[in-house]
Design a protein around this motif. Structure first.
Motif, short mmCIF file in Angstrom:
data_model
loop_
_atom_site.label_atom_id
_atom_site.label_comp_id
_atom_site.label_asym_id
_atom_site.label_seq_id
_atom_site.Cartn_x
_atom_site.Cartn_y
_atom_site.Cartn_z
N MET A 1 -70.05 -8.74 -76.36
CA MET A 1 -69.09 -9.13 -75.32
C MET A 1 -69.77 -9.76 -74.11
N LYS A 2 -71.11 -9.77 -74.14
CA LYS A 2 -71.89 -10.36 -73.05
C LYS A 2 -71.52 -9.75 -71.69
N THR A 3 -71.53 -8.43 -71.65
CA THR A 3 -71.21 -7.72 -70.41
C THR A 3 -72.05 -6.46 -70.31
N LYS A 4 -72.00 -5.79 -69.16
CA LYS A 4 -72.83 -4.62 -68.92
C LYS A 4 -72.30 -3.40 -69.67
N PRO A 5 -73.22 -2.51 -70.12
CA PRO A 5 -72.79 -1.29 -70.82
C PRO A 5 -71.79 -0.46 -70.04
N ALA A 6 -71.91 -0.42 -68.71
CA ALA A 6 -70.97 0.37 -67.90
C ALA A 6 -69.55 -0.17 -68.03
N SER A 7 -69.41 -1.50 -68.05
CA SER A 7 -68.09 -2.11 -68.22
C SER A 7 -67.53 -1.82 -69.61
N VAL A 8 -68.43 -1.83 -70.60
CA VAL A 8 -68.01 -1.53 -71.97
C VAL A 8 -67.48 -0.10 -72.05
N SER A 9 -68.19 0.83 -71.43
CA SER A 9 -67.77 2.24 -71.47
C SER A 9 -66.38 2.43 -70.85
N ASP A 10 -66.11 1.72 -69.77
CA ASP A 10 -64.79 1.80 -69.15
C ASP A 10 -63.71 1.31 -70.11
N MET A 11 -63.98 0.20 -70.78
CA MET A 11 -63.00 -0.34 -71.72
C MET A 11 -62.81 0.60 -72.91
N LEU A 12 -63.88 1.19 -73.39
CA LEU A 12 -63.77 2.09 -74.54
C LEU A 12 -62.93 3.31 -74.21
N ARG A 13 -63.01 3.78 -72.99
CA ARG A 13 -62.17 4.91 -72.59
C ARG A 13 -60.69 4.51 -72.62
N ARG A 14 -60.42 3.27 -72.17
CA ARG A 14 -59.04 2.79 -72.19
C ARG A 14 -58.51 2.66 -73.62
N LEU A 15 -59.34 2.11 -74.49
CA LEU A 15 -58.92 1.94 -75.89
C LEU A 15 -58.77 3.29 -76.59
N SER A 16 -59.62 4.23 -76.22
CA SER A 16 -59.52 5.57 -76.79
C SER A 16 -58.21 6.24 -76.39
N GLU A 17 -57.80 6.04 -75.14
CA GLU A 17 -56.53 6.60 -74.67
C GLU A 17 -55.34 6.02 -75.42
N LYS A 18 -55.49 4.77 -75.89
CA LYS A 18 -54.41 4.14 -76.67
C LYS A 18 -54.53 4.44 -78.17
N GLU A 19 -55.53 5.26 -78.53
CA GLU A 19 -55.71 5.78 -79.89
C GLU A 19 -56.01 4.70 -80.93
N VAL A 20 -56.62 3.59 -80.48
CA VAL A 20 -57.03 2.56 -81.43
C VAL A 20 -58.50 2.70 -81.81
N ILE A 21 -59.24 3.51 -81.07
CA ILE A 21 -60.62 3.83 -81.41
C ILE A 21 -60.88 5.31 -81.16
N ASN A 22 -61.95 5.81 -81.78
CA ASN A 22 -62.50 7.12 -81.43
C ASN A 22 -63.81 6.87 -80.71
N TYR A 23 -63.95 7.45 -79.53
CA TYR A 23 -65.14 7.18 -78.72
C TYR A 23 -65.69 8.47 -78.13
N ARG A 24 -66.97 8.69 -78.40
CA ARG A 24 -67.70 9.79 -77.76
C ARG A 24 -68.99 9.21 -77.20
N LYS A 25 -69.22 9.46 -75.94
CA LYS A 25 -70.42 8.93 -75.29
C LYS A 25 -71.66 9.32 -76.07
#
Length: 222
Positions: free
Chosen positions: A35-59
């Protein structure tokens, strides 16, 4: 009803592709590079996608895509590839020009529009790069294919897809006359570096590096 933003759809599609359709975990670092972006920004997005139940995400454990996520990702892929067909067949774009435009068009939400687009195009099974187009239910019909460099001397096949769909690679294939649908035969392989001599459409000899041939997918015909 699942509603994803433009950015969320882009991330979900990237996760789907990086996981090879949900077969593997995807690391935050790999997604950050994609995605050509910083890991911190990716983590924020993954939390949002996890809340919408389209991914499973554990740090620290990576990301997996859920069944709901796969269905959503496949619909995005379907729209992208249908728009690529439309751009090439109806608006006369070349196959190296369509990706970025289709990236924008794939976010159109109207399912009716996409179904009518599919019907208008004659329900194509593959996009201009040879990739299969998921149907309205998310089913994907694949066909057996192998990299050109894995064929043996005197074996023949037909080019059906490319692994690398970058504009530079596609322009190179246009330049040398290797296109989707071309019939090819392996005339020789160089032991030193794995490069190949190839006969295209029974009339043109090409010399091709191992790396280039590895990015061309064929079905064998003999």
């Amino acid at each position: 009803m699942l509603v994803l933003t433009y950015a969320e759809e882009n991330y979900l599609k990237a996760i789907y592709h990086l996981s090879e359709g949900g077969q593997h975990n995807v690391s935050t670092n790999d997604l950050s590079k994609e995605m050509k972006t910083k890991p911190a920004s990716v983590s924020d997005m993954l939390r949002r996608l996890s809340e919408k139940e389209v991914i499973n995400y554990r740090k620290y454990y990576g990301v997996t895509i859920t069944e709901m996520g796969k269905k959503a990702a496949l619909q995005i892929v379907r729209k992208h590839r249908l728009w690529e067909v439309f751009l090439v067949e109806k608006l006369m774009f070349s196959w190296d020009e369509v990706h970025d435009v289709a990236e924008e068009l794939e976010h159109i939400k109207s399912q009716l529009l996409i179904q009518r687009l599919d019907d208008f195009l004659g329900n194509p099974k593959y996009d201009p790069h040879g990739d299969p187009i998921p149907d309205e239910y998310g089913d994907v019909k694949s066909r057996p294919r192998l990299p050109l460099n894995e064929m043996e001397i005197q074996e023949s096949g037909q080019i059906v897809a490319v692994r690398d769909s970058s504009a530079a690679f596609l322009r190179y294939l246009d330049k040398v006359g290797a296109y989707i649908g071309a019939r090819v035969k392996i005339l020789d392989k160089v032991e030193f570096d794995g490069s190949l001599e190839i006969l295209v459409d029974n009339k043109k000899n090409l010399f091709m590096s191992k790396d280039v041939a590895g990015n061309i997918l064929v079905i064998q015909t003999s």
